[in-house]
Scaffold this motif. Structure first.
Motif, short mmCIF file in Angstrom:
data_model
loop_
_atom_site.label_atom_id
_atom_site.label_comp_id
_atom_site.label_asym_id
_atom_site.label_seq_id
_atom_site.Cartn_x
_atom_site.Cartn_y
_atom_site.Cartn_z
N GLY A 76 0.78 -1.23 0.00
CA GLY A 76 0.00 0.00 0.00
C GLY A 76 0.81 1.27 0.00
O GLY A 76 0.25 2.37 0.01
N ALA A 77 2.13 1.16 0.01
CA ALA A 77 3.05 2.30 -0.17
C ALA A 77 2.85 3.42 0.84
O ALA A 77 2.94 4.60 0.51
CB ALA A 77 2.93 2.85 -1.60
N GLY A 78 2.59 3.03 2.08
CA GLY A 78 2.63 4.01 3.16
C GLY A 78 1.33 4.69 3.50
O GLY A 78 1.29 5.49 4.45
N ARG A 285 1.96 -5.41 -8.07
CA ARG A 285 1.41 -5.19 -9.40
C ARG A 285 1.80 -3.85 -10.01
O ARG A 285 2.01 -3.77 -11.22
CB ARG A 285 -0.12 -5.30 -9.35
CG ARG A 285 -0.61 -6.72 -9.14
CD ARG A 285 -2.12 -6.76 -8.99
NE ARG A 285 -2.58 -8.15 -8.92
CZ ARG A 285 -3.84 -8.49 -8.71
NH1 ARG A 285 -4.76 -7.57 -8.56
NH2 ARG A 285 -4.18 -9.75 -8.67
N ASP A 286 1.86 -2.80 -9.21
CA ASP A 286 2.16 -1.49 -9.79
C ASP A 286 3.56 -1.49 -10.40
O ASP A 286 3.78 -0.93 -11.48
CB ASP A 286 2.02 -0.38 -8.74
CG ASP A 286 2.93 -0.57 -7.54
OD1 ASP A 286 3.15 -1.71 -7.12
OD2 ASP A 286 3.42 0.45 -7.00
N ALA A 379 -2.19 2.81 -1.52
CA ALA A 379 -1.84 3.26 -2.86
C ALA A 379 -1.74 2.11 -3.86
O ALA A 379 -1.47 2.35 -5.03
CB ALA A 379 -0.52 4.04 -2.83
N ASN A 380 -1.95 0.88 -3.39
CA ASN A 380 -1.87 -0.27 -4.29
C ASN A 380 -2.45 -1.49 -3.60
O ASN A 380 -2.04 -1.84 -2.49
CB ASN A 380 -0.42 -0.55 -4.68
CG ASN A 380 -0.29 -1.71 -5.67
OD1 ASN A 380 -1.23 -2.04 -6.36
ND2 ASN A 380 0.89 -2.31 -5.72
N ARG A 506 3.42 7.72 -5.96
CA ARG A 506 3.26 6.78 -4.86
C ARG A 506 2.37 5.64 -5.34
O ARG A 506 1.28 5.88 -5.87
CB ARG A 506 2.65 7.46 -3.64
CG ARG A 506 2.53 6.53 -2.40
CD ARG A 506 1.95 7.29 -1.21
NE ARG A 506 2.82 8.36 -0.78
CZ ARG A 506 3.85 8.21 0.06
NH1 ARG A 506 4.13 7.00 0.55
NH2 ARG A 506 4.59 9.24 0.40
N GLY A 507 2.82 4.42 -5.15
CA GLY A 507 2.01 3.27 -5.51
C GLY A 507 1.59 3.30 -6.97
O GLY A 507 2.40 3.40 -7.88
#
Length: 539
Positions: A76-78, A285-286, A379-380, A506-507
């Protein structure tokens, strides 16, 4: 036709894992409750049926909930909301047990459930039914709801939510919805004490998508018009591997192919993921989607290749029967050759802001599943956390709805749908043209890699489209295509606004103007507030 003479206790808009989990959860405790389920197509035709990979759940002694939580937060990139992540992860075992009790059959190994691994996960924790888990879940829950006593309205596309009118022009609780019966073209009223949005995401806003045609952001758009906040709409997940073939319509090649050893190759047969991330094919995935996008742009190629042919043929056909059979339709034998793949819009990580019981900013209105934003995905979205969210939060929403039973005041008579000033359209080509234009500029300007210049271009185009659609909507009788276009354009506007507001990468949101995360300010979720925002706030 009016449904207001005897209001429903519960109106569920959407018939996938999220919506059916809520409906069945309520009926399990309140068998005599009047429950209606609206489905835009037939009951089974939603994103749930097409989910291949599985459901993430900690069931192995070598695994732990803390590990699953850590993996989700990392993906989730934070900006995941940690209490939401913990709540969903901790509810996984109960969700799997509930599915098994309802008849879902998962793959077994050595007397227990077979667990596979997918990108972003540090352990094998994906419970699955071959490579068609979503179909197994959907068909089982559909069978249960058909025998439950709920009233089922297939081929009904919700038009808008209805809020109670209060003094001084204020709007109160949600008391139902208007819905178009696609078979006769008439709009009906559905009065309900509680309404649940379970309409899925909005990935059809893009030209290329792995989602079924109905994923047009209907619930997000309706909630926004009703006065609900939305969050993190800039984070549209592009699945890295969809089958690339001129006759293949949006067929997703499951993440589990990479989890079981599948390798991504350039057209010349060389691997490339090691150049982009130390986790290679098992990166989130990102990262994988951006890597594929970069390779395609650098080499000028139309696709890359996913190769698992080094595994025994029996292993491939037993683990991936759906993918194998689909590829064979196009003359591709994945036991002997690589699959041509491209990224495609796959999942909407943002949505209608809710709490962990699914409650929105509008009283008696809930949102569950991909339509919602709980903070789980950040974010993901990590692979196989989506069906898990539907099940865990569907059960939580059902418990909350049951707890409120008897405390909801009577529903007033709903105003009939007014078609006094409209006529049948004789210019359907306008809708088709606008639909095509919208999805193309979203793909070109608001896709995997973005820039301020591209976003501003998209902003200008979507504003023109919104004005044109509003004029058309006010002049002609509604059709399914017009409703979907109206909702997609509104969701596109929300995505663009959110993307312009995030001045960092981000993400899933990557912009060449701000190519790195902001390390100065604490990471924040992007929350948009409508002009008609309700007084009640989700906490």
């Amino acid at each position: 036709m009016s449904k207001t003479a005897n209001p429903y206790d519960l109106l569920v808009i959407g018939s996938g894992a999220a919506g059916l989990s809520v409906a069945l959860g309520v009926l399990a405790q309140k068998p005599k409750a009047r429950v209606a389920v609206l489905s835009k197509n037939d009951l089974s035709e939603g994103s749930t049926k097409y989910a291949q990979g599985g459901i993430a759940a900690v069931l192995d002694a070598a695994d732990s909930t803390e590990s699953h939580i850590a993996d989700t937060l990392n993906a989730g990139a934070g900006i995941c909301v940690e209490p939401a992540v913990r709540s969903v992860v901790e509810g996984a075992r109960e969700a799997i047990d509930w599915l098994i009790a309802n008849g879902v059959i998962f793959d077994q190994e050595d007397g227990g459930l077979h667990l596979t691994r997918e990108g972003g996960h540090s352990h094998r924790r994906i419970v699955h039914s071959a490579d068609a888990t979503g179909r197994a879940v959907q068909t089982t829950l559909e069978a249960r709801i058909r025998e439950s006593g709920a009233e089922l309205f297939e081929f009904h596309n919700a038009v808008d939510l209805i809020r109670e009118k209060l003094p001084q022009g204020r709007r109160g609780r949600c008391i139902g919805a208007y819905a178009l019966d696609r078979r006769d073209g008439r709009v009906h009223r559905f009065a309900a004490k509680t309404v649940v949005l379970a309409t899925g995401g909005a990935s059809r806003v893009y030209l290329y998508s792995s989602n079924p045609d109905g994923s047009t952001g209907d619930g997000i758009a309706m909630a926004w018009r009703a006065g609900c906040r939305v969050a993190n709409m800039e984070f549209s997940q592009f699945h890295p591997t969809c089958l690339y073939h001129p006759k293949a319509k949006s067929f997703l090649v499951t993440e589990a192919v990479r989890g079981e050893g599948g390798l991504l190759l350039r057209p010349d047969g060389t691997r490339f993921m090691d150049d982009y991330d130390p986790r290679a094919e098992l990166a989130p995935r990102d990262i994988v989607a951006r890597a594929i996008d970069d390779v395609m742009k650098r080499m000028g190629c139309e696709c890359v290749y996913l190769d698992i042919s080094h595994k025994p043929a029996e292993f491939i056909t037993s683990h991936f029967p759906t993918v194998h059979a689909e590829a064979l339709k196009f003359g591709i034998d994945m036991t002997r050759e690589p699959l041509p793949v491209v990224p495609a819009a796959h999942y909407t990580c943002g949505g209608v802001l809710t709490d962990l019981a699914g409650r929105t900013d509008v009283d008696n209105l809930y949102a569950v599943g991909e339509v919602s934003f709980t903070g789980l995905h950040g974010a993901n979205r990590m692979a196989s956390n989506s069906l898990l969210e539907c099940l865990v939060l569907g059960a939580a929403a059902a418990r909350d709805i049951i707890a409120k039973t008897g405390a909801i005041a009577e529903i007033p008579e709903l105003a009939p749908w007014d078609e006094t000033w409209v006529t049948d359209s004789d210019e359907e080509v306008v809708v088709a043209h606008n639909w095509d234009e919208l999805r193309r500029f979203m793909w070109d300007f608001v896709g995997i890699v973005r820039s301020n210049k591209r976003l501003e271009r998209a902003k200008h185009r979507v504003r023109l489209l919104l004005d044109e659609i509003a004029e058309y909507y006010g002049s002609f009788r509604v059709t399914n295509d017009l409703l979907e276009l109206r909702n997609l354009a509104m969701v596109a506007d929300l995505i663009i606004k959110s993307a312009l507001a995030r001045r960092e990468s981000r993400g899933l949101h990557y912009t060449i103007d701000f190519p790195t995360p902001d390390t100065v300010a604490p990471p924040q979720n992007t929350i948009l507030v409508p002009k008609t925002f309700s007084n009640r706030r989700v906490t």
